[in-house]
Scaffold this motif. Structure first.
Motif, PDB file in Angstrom:
ATOM      1  N   THR A   5       0.762 -45.342 -16.634  1.00 12.52           N
ATOM      2  CA  THR A   5      -0.555 -45.257 -16.003  1.00 12.52           C
ATOM      3  C   THR A   5      -1.370 -44.181 -16.696  1.00 12.52           C
ATOM      4  OG1 THR A   5       0.357 -45.928 -13.883  1.00 12.52           O
ATOM      5  CG2 THR A   5      -1.781 -44.810 -13.857  1.00 12.52           C
ATOM      6  N   MET A   6      -2.538 -44.534 -17.181  1.00  9.94           N
ATOM      7  CA  MET A   6      -3.418 -43.562 -17.813  1.00  9.94           C
ATOM      8  C   MET A   6      -4.315 -42.950 -16.756  1.00  9.94           C
ATOM      9  SD  MET A   6      -4.485 -45.159 -21.438  1.00  9.94           S
ATOM     10  CE  MET A   6      -3.257 -45.399 -22.703  1.00  9.94           C
ATOM     11  N   ARG A   7      -4.473 -41.617 -16.784  1.00  5.70           N
ATOM     12  CA  ARG A   7      -5.255 -40.950 -15.752  1.00  5.70           C
ATOM     13  C   ARG A   7      -6.261 -39.981 -16.356  1.00  5.70           C
ATOM     14  NH1 ARG A   7      -1.219 -39.328 -10.758  1.00  5.70           N
ATOM     15  NH2 ARG A   7      -0.527 -41.433 -10.269  1.00  5.70           N
ATOM     16  N   VAL A 377      -9.582 -50.340 -13.342  1.00 10.40           N
ATOM     17  CA  VAL A 377      -9.423 -48.944 -12.941  1.00 10.40           C
ATOM     18  C   VAL A 377      -9.325 -48.831 -11.423  1.00 10.40           C
ATOM     19  CG1 VAL A 377     -10.487 -46.667 -12.960  1.00 10.40           C
ATOM     20  CG2 VAL A 377     -10.685 -48.136 -14.967  1.00 10.40           C
ATOM     21  N   ALA A 378      -8.357 -48.039 -10.962  1.00 15.12           N
ATOM     22  CA  ALA A 378      -8.238 -47.722  -9.532  1.00 15.12           C
ATOM     23  C   ALA A 378      -8.366 -46.216  -9.366  1.00 15.12           C
ATOM     24  CB  ALA A 378      -6.899 -48.209  -8.992  1.00 15.12           C
ATOM     25  N   CYS A 379      -9.056 -45.780  -8.340  1.00 20.77           N
ATOM     26  CA  CYS A 379      -9.252 -44.355  -8.082  1.00 20.77           C
ATOM     27  C   CYS A 379      -8.705 -44.001  -6.699  1.00 20.77           C
ATOM     28  CB  CYS A 379     -10.737 -43.993  -8.163  1.00 20.77           C
ATOM     29  SG  CYS A 379     -11.478 -44.298  -9.781  1.00 20.77           S
ATOM     30  N   ILE A 389     -12.818 -43.089  -0.982  1.00 22.92           N
ATOM     31  CA  ILE A 389     -13.583 -43.620  -2.118  1.00 22.92           C
ATOM     32  C   ILE A 389     -13.960 -45.066  -1.830  1.00 22.92           C
ATOM     33  CG2 ILE A 389     -13.471 -44.256  -4.555  1.00 22.92           C
ATOM     34  CD1 ILE A 389     -11.602 -41.893  -4.974  1.00 22.92           C
ATOM     35  N   LYS A 390     -15.247 -45.398  -2.058  1.00 21.68           N
ATOM     36  CA  LYS A 390     -15.718 -46.770  -1.903  1.00 21.68           C
ATOM     37  C   LYS A 390     -16.329 -47.238  -3.229  1.00 21.68           C
ATOM     38  CE  LYS A 390     -17.585 -48.276   1.773  1.00 21.68           C
ATOM     39  NZ  LYS A 390     -18.553 -48.569   2.848  1.00 21.68           N
ATOM     40  N   ASN A 414     -11.662 -28.710  -1.482  1.00 26.94           N
ATOM     41  CA  ASN A 414     -11.501 -28.983  -2.913  1.00 26.94           C
ATOM     42  C   ASN A 414     -10.846 -30.364  -3.024  1.00 26.94           C
ATOM     43  OD1 ASN A 414     -12.514 -26.636  -4.188  1.00 26.94           O
ATOM     44  ND2 ASN A 414     -10.687 -25.498  -3.520  1.00 26.94           N
ATOM     45  N   ILE A 415     -11.559 -31.282  -3.667  1.00 25.06           N
ATOM     46  CA  ILE A 415     -11.106 -32.688  -3.690  1.00 25.06           C
ATOM     47  C   ILE A 415     -10.764 -33.078  -5.127  1.00 25.06           C
ATOM     48  CG2 ILE A 415     -11.723 -35.063  -3.147  1.00 25.06           C
ATOM     49  CD1 ILE A 415     -13.847 -33.860  -1.226  1.00 25.06           C
ATOM     50  N   THR A 416      -9.581 -33.631  -5.313  1.00 21.36           N
ATOM     51  CA  THR A 416      -9.178 -34.133  -6.626  1.00 21.36           C
ATOM     52  C   THR A 416      -9.162 -35.651  -6.611  1.00 21.36           C
ATOM     53  OG1 THR A 416      -7.798 -32.185  -7.063  1.00 21.36           O
ATOM     54  CG2 THR A 416      -7.355 -34.153  -8.397  1.00 21.36           C
ATOM     55  N   VAL A 417      -9.970 -36.247  -7.494  1.00 22.83           N
ATOM     56  CA  VAL A 417     -10.023 -37.711  -7.642  1.00 22.83           C
ATOM     57  C   VAL A 417      -9.302 -38.090  -8.920  1.00 22.83           C
ATOM     58  CG1 VAL A 417     -11.517 -39.712  -7.981  1.00 22.83           C
ATOM     59  CG2 VAL A 417     -12.185 -37.923  -6.362  1.00 22.83           C
TER      60      VAL A 417
END
Length: 419
Positions: A5-7, A377-379, A389-390, A414-417
């Motif tokens: 999986t590439m991130r 892509v999935a987030c 996330i929408k 603090n949000i990490t996407v």
């Protein structure tokens, strides 16, 4: 890297204010080569936005990879040409050709999609890479013998693109055109009457290519023919079409296939020499054919995102000047060699604790040039936070509140996407 999986990660800092979002779209159509400063469209009027709102909302244009072709004049509420647009440079042969822009405003967030279609003008004449084509043809060549000619190229599209060819004079040769899979035409001259070396040792012809623009533009190439003594048989390929599939990460030197042609003549007239006849595309740089064996190998670096199919035109020639042609269709298959990239388009630094669920906090765009499953892509959000996330549209996502906020319980997040 096709099994992993590439991130690509981006950190979003959010503390608490009021927010809503508006989504809209508009489309324009302009000709290429408009001068800098020309008006593309009245964006404020067409989207129903007050010019003052453009300033107070810090209106911005997001253009992905389209450079600064279009600019926003917030004082007038119009879109202007930022730099000269050459449709051929921007889109090549792809039609329709369009710039895809996004306009965002803040406080509250508003998001608009703008499409600017670039229409072709007849600013290119058909052209040949060479000024002259030489043939050595035996006087024994039979009526109906075919000789492949170089094709002209015209970067323009549609009616402004290459339309037809003509050959002069036509007393010894006629022109034959065949439609190809890539939309071009295979150009051959066909012998109409027997050549007589004793009567005429040399012939000169002119091949003309014309487009359909107004005014009509054209290009020419000279064909010089030397008439040789007897060569009874032309080479004949064992296949008219060879099909090859190759991964885009194939190493230089990789062998694609070996083409083969036979010639019934003996001696030098029966010896076959192979060559690639493509002239104005990238094929001669990407591929090589061994002159004597017909082995075709890779000499360049493939990139599925730039080209998925190559059409290699090969020719077999004997020493008497007779030829046959075939083509190799090379299909490039994709590998997962590109990381997703996240681009923050618009965000707010605070939301009020009484904001309704699904209040938009951030809009971001995710790009992955790979195709098929490799490009999907999935987030997701890491950890437990009252946000989700929408997907707002293709490749565009929104970070929104998921539940009631309580400043006394948590005044910032603090949000990490991760995508």
């Amino acid at each position: 890297m096709s099994g992993r999986t590439m991130r690509w990660q981006v950190l979003l800092f959010v503390s608490v204010s009021s927010l809503s979002t508006v989504v809209g779209q508009v489309a324009y159509s302009i000709p290429e080569e408009m001068s800098k400063g020309s008006v593309v469209g009245n964006i404020a009027q067409d989207l129903g936005i007050n010019v003052k709102r453009l300033k107070s909302g810090k209106a911005r244009i997001y253009t992905e990879d389209n450079g600064k072709y279009v600019e926003l004049n917030k004082d007038r509420g119009v879109l202007l040409v930022g730099e000269r647009i050459d449709r051929e440079t921007l889109c090549g042969q792809t039609t329709p050709c369009a710039l895809h822009l996004q306009i965002t405003l803040e406080d509250p967030i508003e998001f608009y999609t703008v499409t600017v279609e670039i229409n072709d003008i007849n600013d290119n004449a058909p052209s040949f890479k060479k000024d002259e084509i030489k043939f050595r043809i035996s006087e024994s060549a039979v009526t109906g013998a075919k000789f492949v000619l170089e094709r002209a190229m015209d970067p323009d599209v549609g009616v402004n693109g290459l339309q037809s060819y003509s050959l002069q004079p036509t007393d010894s040769f006629n022109l034959k055109l065949q439609n190809q899979q890539d939309g071009s035409k295979k150009v051959e001259m066909v012998l109409q009457k027997h050549l007589d070396r004793e009567a005429q040792q040399h012939l000169s012809l002119i091949l003309t290519a014309v487009d359909g623009g107004e005014p009509q533009l054209s290009g020419t190439v000279r064909i010089e023919i030397s008439v040789l003594d007897v060569n009874d048989n032309a080479p004949v390929f064992t296949q008219e079409v060879y099909k090859v599939t190759i991964m885009e990460n194939a190493a230089k030197g990789a062998i694609l296939c070996t083409v083969s042609a036979t010639d019934a003549d003996e001696g030098s007239y029966g010896k076959v020499i192979y060559s690639i006849t493509n002239t104005l595309d990238g094929v001669p740089v990407m591929f090589h054919i061994a002159e004597e064996s017909g082995e075709v190998s890779l000499t360049g670096n493939l990139d599925y995102e730039k080209a998925q199919l190559y059409e290699i035109h090969v020719q077999a020639s004997d020493d008497g000047g007779l030829t046959d042609s075939a083509k190799i269709l090379v299909e490039v298959t994709d590998i997962n060699d590109n990381h997703p990239s996240i681009n923050i388009m618009s965000k707010t630094n605070s939301v009020t604790e009484n904001s309704r669920p699904e209040t938009v906090v951030t809009i971001f765009n995710v790009q992955d040039p790979d195709s098929g499953e490799n490009g999907k892509v999935a987030c997701n959000i890491e950890g437990h936070v009252p946000f989700l996330i929408k997907s707002t549209s293709k490749k565009f996502f929104s970070l929104v509140t998921d539940s009631d906020l309580d400043r006394e319980r948590a005044s910032e997040y603090n949000i990490t996407v991760t995508c």
